[in-house]
Structure formats: C-alpha cells, structure tokens
Design an enzyme around this catalytic site. Structure first.
Site, PDB file in Angstrom:
ATOM      1  N   GLU A  68      25.410  32.549 -10.643  1.00  0.00           N
ATOM      2  CA  GLU A  68      24.525  32.051  -9.089  1.00  0.00           C
ATOM      3  C   GLU A  68      23.362  31.598 -10.112  1.00  0.00           C
ATOM      4  OE1 GLU A  68      22.580  30.517  -6.431  1.00  0.00           O
ATOM      5  OE2 GLU A  68      24.893  32.027  -5.522  1.00  0.00           O
ATOM      6  N   ASP A  95      23.263  27.350 -14.519  1.00  0.00           N
ATOM      7  CA  ASP A  95      24.073  27.074 -13.983  1.00  0.00           C
ATOM      8  C   ASP A  95      25.670  26.857 -14.161  1.00  0.00           C
ATOM      9  OD1 ASP A  95      25.487  24.148 -14.160  1.00  0.00           O
ATOM     10  OD2 ASP A  95      23.960  23.322 -13.063  1.00  0.00           O
ATOM     11  N   ASP A 116      26.760  23.842  -2.437  1.00  0.00           N
ATOM     12  CA  ASP A 116      26.093  22.290  -1.795  1.00  0.00           C
ATOM     13  C   ASP A 116      27.284  21.429  -1.290  1.00  0.00           C
ATOM     14  OD1 ASP A 116      24.328  20.966  -1.463  1.00  0.00           O
ATOM     15  OD2 ASP A 116      22.875  22.032  -2.098  1.00  0.00           O
ATOM     16  N   LYS A 120      23.730  13.187   1.066  1.00  0.00           N
ATOM     17  CA  LYS A 120      23.190  12.016   1.259  1.00  0.00           C
ATOM     18  C   LYS A 120      24.249  11.093  -0.020  1.00  0.00           C
ATOM     19  CE  LYS A 120      19.487  12.983   3.089  1.00  0.00           C
ATOM     20  NZ  LYS A 120      17.101  13.300   2.526  1.00  0.00           N
ATOM     21  N   ASP A 152      33.416  24.897   4.825  1.00  0.00           N
ATOM     22  CA  ASP A 152      33.335  23.891   6.246  1.00  0.00           C
ATOM     23  C   ASP A 152      32.317  21.905   6.026  1.00  0.00           C
ATOM     24  OD1 ASP A 152      30.490  24.542   5.797  1.00  0.00           O
ATOM     25  OD2 ASP A 152      29.996  24.814   7.881  1.00  0.00           O
ATOM     26  N   PHE A 185      27.632  32.012   4.666  1.00  0.00           N
ATOM     27  CA  PHE A 185      27.459  30.319   5.243  1.00  0.00           C
ATOM     28  C   PHE A 185      29.110  29.738   6.144  1.00  0.00           C
ATOM     29  CE2 PHE A 185      24.919  30.173   0.869  1.00  0.00           C
ATOM     30  CZ  PHE A 185      23.931  29.232   1.799  1.00  0.00           C
TER      31      PHE A 185
END
Length: 212
Positions: A68, A95, A116, A120, A152, A185
């Site tokens: 994380e 990472d 994530d 965009k 989701d 989440f």
C-alpha cells in the site's frame, strides 16, 4: 515506469506517524520474500486496511504481503500488526510494480481489490491492469496461481474485459479460495448503486512459455 500510485501522506495523526516510523518486524524491503512455509498472497492496494486486516485473521493458513503506497492506511496496518502480531502478515509501503520487479520468488495468489480506475481518458495509462501487468505477474505466480480483481467502476470493468479478451496467459475461473470482508470502497460502491464485479483468473501459461 508509469506510477500508478502516489505515496502522499495526507493528514497523519501522531499515532500514524509513530507506526510509520517504527521498525516493525512485519516490514519488508522492496522485493523481499517473507520467511514462511504457507502459500503467499500478494495483496495490492489494501486501502484503509480495515477489511484487509480482517482477511488476514480469517485466512490464517495464507501468508499475506500487503502493499500500500498511502501512508495513513499503511500506518493502520502496522498498528494492527503490533497489537495482534499475526504471523501471516508482512507489509511494504510503496508501488506494487516496483516490488514485483525485484521479486525472485513466486506467490500463489494476487488480490487487487478496488484499484484506482483513473476514469479520465488522459489518465488511463496510470491504470494498474494492463497487458504488460498480466505478463509481469505471470512470471511471479506459481503454475495454476490465481489472481482476483474486484471493482465497481463500469469503465474499468469494460477496460479489464477488453484486456482479458486479448491475452492467453490466464483463464477465468469461478472461485477464489481466499475470503474477504466488505471494504470501505466496496460499501461506497453499493451505496452508489454500482455493480460490483469480481474477476477470478487462473494462470495457465507463464509469459516465458508463451513467448517461446
């Protein structure tokens, strides 16, 4: 390498800072293998750690490497370790792709829950899931190793399905043997009326074999 995550600290409490600066025995260096005889699960992006720590307790016969980048959630996971001392928990703050790049051992499972989605178009290259990512993880998975992706995000689901359609390293399977609790989440997605999709994949052709 395109960074998929940021390691920004956010608002850290004194307790968070205390555990971030600790020399906890659960901490791993980049690419380091934990000492264990159990199958290993690489858990990428466990977020605030609330559901992840429950999963560690519920799946005691599996050794988790939790990766994380965000410091607040990572500090909470270290705090959990120091309070409970679970023998099957190891942590890396950074990472995931950098960690995987330095690995010289194989794992049985990889879990990626609610990555994530970078919705965009200009940010789409930052998405973790890609053809290159599947090739890379195929090299660190045991034969018949399993990957689980849960999201989701409708746009990410369509993207993942397109990536999967154009690869031959993994096949879809029905079950993934590690249980998991509903995360923050996950709960937010349900409240928003989003459809949660789970992609369970089994390695059938390691990348090195496919390339021959």
């Amino acid at each position: 390498m395109i960074k998929t995550f940021s390691s920004r600290a956010g608002r850290l409490s004194p307790k968070n800072k205390k555990f971030l600066s600790s020399k906890s025995e659960c901490l791993l260096n980049c690419g380091e293998k934990p000492i264990t005889e159990n199958p290993i699960a690489l858990d990428i992006g466990f977020g605030d750690s609330q559901s992840f720590t429950k999963d560690v307790i519920a799946n005691k016969d599996t050794t988790f490497i939790g990766i994380e980048p965000y410091k607040k959630g990572f500090a909470r996971a270290v705090e959990f370790f120091e309070e409970k001392k679970p023998a099957n928990l190891h942590l890396y703050n950074g990472d995931a792709r950098e960690y995987i790049e330095k690995m010289d051992f194989k794992v049985k499972y990889i879990r990626i829950h609610f990555p994530d989605p970078w919705p965009k178009k200009k940010h789409s290259k930052r998405r973790l899931i890609s053809q290159d990512f599947f090739k890379k993880v195929s090299s660190i998975l045991c034969l018949d190793g399993l990957v689980q992706i849960v999201t989701d995000s409708k746009s990410y689901q369509l993207y993942i399905e397109d990536v999967l359609e154009h690869q031959s390293l993994f096949e879809s399977v029905t079950l993934f043997p590690l249980s998991y609790e509903e995360s923050t989440f996950h709960a937010k997605g349900l409240i928003k009326g989003h459809k949660i999709k789970e992609y369970n994949l089994k390695l059938i052709t390691p990348c090195s074999q496919e390339a021959k």
